[in-house]
Design an enzyme around this catalytic site. Structure first.
Site, PDB file in Angstrom:
ATOM      1  N   ASN A  79       0.862  -1.186   0.000  1.00 10.55           N
ATOM      2  CA  ASN A  79       0.000   0.000   0.000  1.00 10.55           C
ATOM      3  C   ASN A  79       0.902   1.241   0.000  1.00 10.55           C
ATOM      4  O   ASN A  79       1.690   1.451   0.930  1.00 10.55           O
ATOM      5  CB  ASN A  79      -0.903  -0.034   1.245  1.00 10.55           C
TER       6      ASN A  79
ATOM      7  N   HIS B  99       1.094   6.292   1.642  1.00  3.91           N
ATOM      8  CA  HIS B  99       1.868   7.287   2.385  1.00  3.91           C
ATOM      9  C   HIS B  99       3.043   7.860   1.604  1.00  3.91           C
ATOM     10  O   HIS B  99       3.674   8.819   2.044  1.00  3.91           O
ATOM     11  CB  HIS B  99       2.258   6.738   3.762  1.00  3.91           C
TER      12      HIS B  99
ATOM     13  N   HIS C  74      -5.610   3.576  -1.494  1.00  6.40           N
ATOM     14  CA  HIS C  74      -6.916   3.909  -0.924  1.00  6.40           C
ATOM     15  C   HIS C  74      -7.283   5.302  -1.416  1.00  6.40           C
ATOM     16  O   HIS C  74      -6.624   6.283  -1.070  1.00  6.40           O
ATOM     17  CB  HIS C  74      -6.802   3.879   0.609  1.00  6.40           C
TER      18      HIS C  74
ATOM     19  N   ARG D 115      -9.476   8.108  -0.832  1.00  7.47           N
ATOM     20  CA  ARG D 115     -10.385   8.570   0.220  1.00  7.47           C
ATOM     21  C   ARG D 115     -11.281   9.692  -0.289  1.00  7.47           C
ATOM     22  O   ARG D 115     -10.896  10.451  -1.166  1.00  7.47           O
ATOM     23  CB  ARG D 115      -9.577   9.084   1.415  1.00  7.47           C
TER      24      ARG D 115
ATOM     25  N   ARG E  81      -6.960  12.890   0.708  1.00  9.65           N
ATOM     26  CA  ARG E  81      -5.830  13.423   1.483  1.00  9.65           C
ATOM     27  C   ARG E  81      -4.487  12.871   1.013  1.00  9.65           C
ATOM     28  O   ARG E  81      -3.458  13.461   1.263  1.00  9.65           O
ATOM     29  CB  ARG E  81      -6.030  13.143   2.969  1.00  9.65           C
TER      30      ARG E  81
ATOM     31  N   GLU F 183      -8.717   0.446  -2.691  1.00 10.65           N
ATOM     32  CA  GLU F 183      -9.575   0.482  -1.495  1.00 10.65           C
ATOM     33  C   GLU F 183     -10.431   1.726  -1.574  1.00 10.65           C
ATOM     34  O   GLU F 183      -9.928   2.818  -1.873  1.00 10.65           O
ATOM     35  CB  GLU F 183      -8.724   0.585  -0.232  1.00 10.65           C
TER      36      GLU F 183
ATOM     37  N   THR G 226      -8.196   4.045   8.622  1.00 12.63           N
ATOM     38  CA  THR G 226      -9.397   3.223   8.684  1.00 12.63           C
ATOM     39  C   THR G 226      -9.504   2.628  10.089  1.00 12.63           C
ATOM     40  O   THR G 226      -8.548   2.048  10.584  1.00 12.63           O
ATOM     41  CB  THR G 226      -9.299   2.098   7.623  1.00 12.63           C
TER      42      THR G 226
ATOM     43  N   GLU H 177     -11.081  -9.203   3.341  1.00 11.28           N
ATOM     44  CA  GLU H 177      -9.794  -8.830   3.923  1.00 11.28           C
ATOM     45  C   GLU H 177     -10.042  -8.669   5.413  1.00 11.28           C
ATOM     46  O   GLU H 177     -10.841  -7.825   5.834  1.00 11.28           O
ATOM     47  CB  GLU H 177      -9.262  -7.514   3.327  1.00 11.28           C
TER      48      GLU H 177
ATOM     49  N   HIS I 229      -3.739  -4.256   7.903  1.00 11.46           N
ATOM     50  CA  HIS I 229      -3.908  -3.063   8.729  1.00 11.46           C
ATOM     51  C   HIS I 229      -3.071  -3.178  10.003  1.00 11.46           C
ATOM     52  O   HIS I 229      -3.275  -4.071  10.811  1.00 11.46           O
ATOM     53  CB  HIS I 229      -5.362  -2.750   9.098  1.00 11.46           C
TER      54      HIS I 229
ATOM     55  N   HIS J  17       1.867   1.297   5.847  1.00 12.91           N
ATOM     56  CA  HIS J  17       2.552   2.289   6.671  1.00 12.91           C
ATOM     57  C   HIS J  17       3.932   1.823   7.140  1.00 12.91           C
ATOM     58  O   HIS J  17       4.908   2.563   7.043  1.00 12.91           O
ATOM     59  CB  HIS J  17       1.681   2.657   7.889  1.00 12.91           C
TER      60      HIS J  17
HETATM   61  N1  PXP Z   1      -6.014  -2.783   4.310  1.00  8.62           N
HETATM   62  C1  PXP Z   1      -6.947  -1.783   4.352  1.00  8.62           C
HETATM   63  C2  PXP Z   1      -8.354  -2.126   3.977  1.00  8.62           C
HETATM   64  C3  PXP Z   1      -6.587  -0.473   4.699  1.00  8.62           C
HETATM   65  O1  PXP Z   1      -7.534   0.495   4.725  1.00  8.62           O
HETATM   66  C4  PXP Z   1      -5.234  -0.196   4.985  1.00  8.62           C
HETATM   67  C5  PXP Z   1      -4.827   1.219   5.297  1.00  8.62           C
HETATM   68  O2  PXP Z   1      -5.117   2.035   4.220  1.00  8.62           O
HETATM   69  C6  PXP Z   1      -4.309  -1.236   4.919  1.00  8.62           C
HETATM   70  C7  PXP Z   1      -4.729  -2.529   4.604  1.00  8.62           C
HETATM   71  C8  PXP Z   1      -2.862  -1.041   5.187  1.00  8.62           C
HETATM   72  O3  PXP Z   1      -2.693  -0.704   6.536  1.00  8.62           O
HETATM   73  P1  PXP Z   1      -1.270  -0.236   7.053  1.00  8.62           P
HETATM   74  O4  PXP Z   1      -0.928   1.022   6.344  1.00  8.62           O
HETATM   75  O5  PXP Z   1      -1.464  -0.074   8.516  1.00  8.62           O
HETATM   76  O6  PXP Z   1      -0.296  -1.355   6.701  1.00  8.62           O
END
Ligand code: PXP
Length: 249
Positions: free
Chosen positions: A8, A11, A44, A46, A50, A71, A102, A152, A201, A224
């Site tokens: 992901n 960031h 994602h 949003r 952002r 997402e 989230t 998920e 997450h 992240h």
């Molecule tokens: N899965 C989903 C559905 C999410 O919303 C997120 C954060 O955007 C992640 C996974 C990834 O989470 P993290 O950034 O904490 O690894």
């Protein structure tokens, strides 16, 4: 079989949007992740834009050759973006305007008709539909009921339980064990229903191992912690280290 890793890259866009500057490029980030061995890219989009922007989704669709997972909330606006850009998969998530990230899974059980309508439109558009849910049995049953192809499982309660707990990485605490059991049981039920099972997450290099031992989980979405590590060691190495943390489980 080891689980796939979608990185992901939200960031990377967060850093860019901090200055509304052209750098760092999320397209370059996606390419580096793919070259480092990532199985896919997750972003994602949003409601408040952002980090990831609509143009990022379009450009990523043109450049990502592995797998693109978008997402988004199950709104009309987002469904239109998805059907126009055609990612490989869409993960429907709950979204609250003021949340930092989230905050938990989508309540599929309480929103059956909205989610079912979203899933149907995605499936008709040839997009795999995944639902981000808490590892609870009624939510899995609801995901099956609305005809989703994947769930998920939200790992944030497990991840939180590993922070500051006893044990070398905190993963030995009673709460962490309890949360891991919830994930295992949810993964088993989802797979019995014929759903693909992803997870994500709050996962880190330190806590991903035990989750990766759950054989029904075939995909991770992690962002992240990889981007945080990339600040110090570079994105290529950060992705390789996460792949190794998953594969050695
Ligand atoms: N899965 C989903 C559905 C999410 O919303 C997120 C954060 O955007 C992640 C996974 C990834 O989470 P993290 O950034 O904490 O690894």
């Amino acid at each position: 079989m080891t689980a796939r890793l979608n990185v992901n890259i939200d960031h990377v866009a967060t850093v860019r949007q901090a200055r509304r500057a052209p750098e760092p490029s999320v397209i370059a980030a996606a390419m580096i992740c793919e070259l480092a061995g990532a199985d896919g890219i997750t972003v994602h989009l949003r409601g408040d834009r952002r980090h990831i922007q609509d143009s990022d989704v379009r450009l990523l669709r043109e450049s990502v050759i592995t797998y693109l997972n978008l997402e988004m909330a199950a709104t009309e606006e987002m469904l239109k973006v998805a059907l126009d850009s055609r990612p490989n998969a869409v993960t429907l998530v709950a979204e609250n305007p003021n949340e930092i990230t989230t905050e938990g899974g989508l309540d599929v059980k309480a929103n059956l008709s909205i989610v079912r309508a979203g899933v149907n439109r995605l499936r008709e558009g040839g997009i795999l539909s995944s639902l981000f849910i808490d590892p609870d049995m009624p939510q899995i049953e609801a995901a099956h009921e609305v005809n989703a192809q994947q769930v998920e499982l939200c790992t944030s309660a497990y991840a939180h339980a590993t922070l500051g707990a006893t044990g070398i990485h905190g993963e030995g605490s009673l709460r962490a064990k309890h949360e891991l059991r919830r994930l295992r049981e949810a993964a088993t039920l989802a797979s019995q229903y014929g759903l693909h099972v992803a997870a994500g997450h709050g996962l880190t290099y330190r806590n991903v191992g035990h989750v990766a031992e759950i054989s029904e989980i075939t995909e991770f979405n992690i962002g992240h912690n990889i981007v945080a590590r990339a600040v110090f060691v570079g994105l290529d190495q950060a992705v390789r280290e996460m792949l190794s943390a998953i594969r050695t489980a």
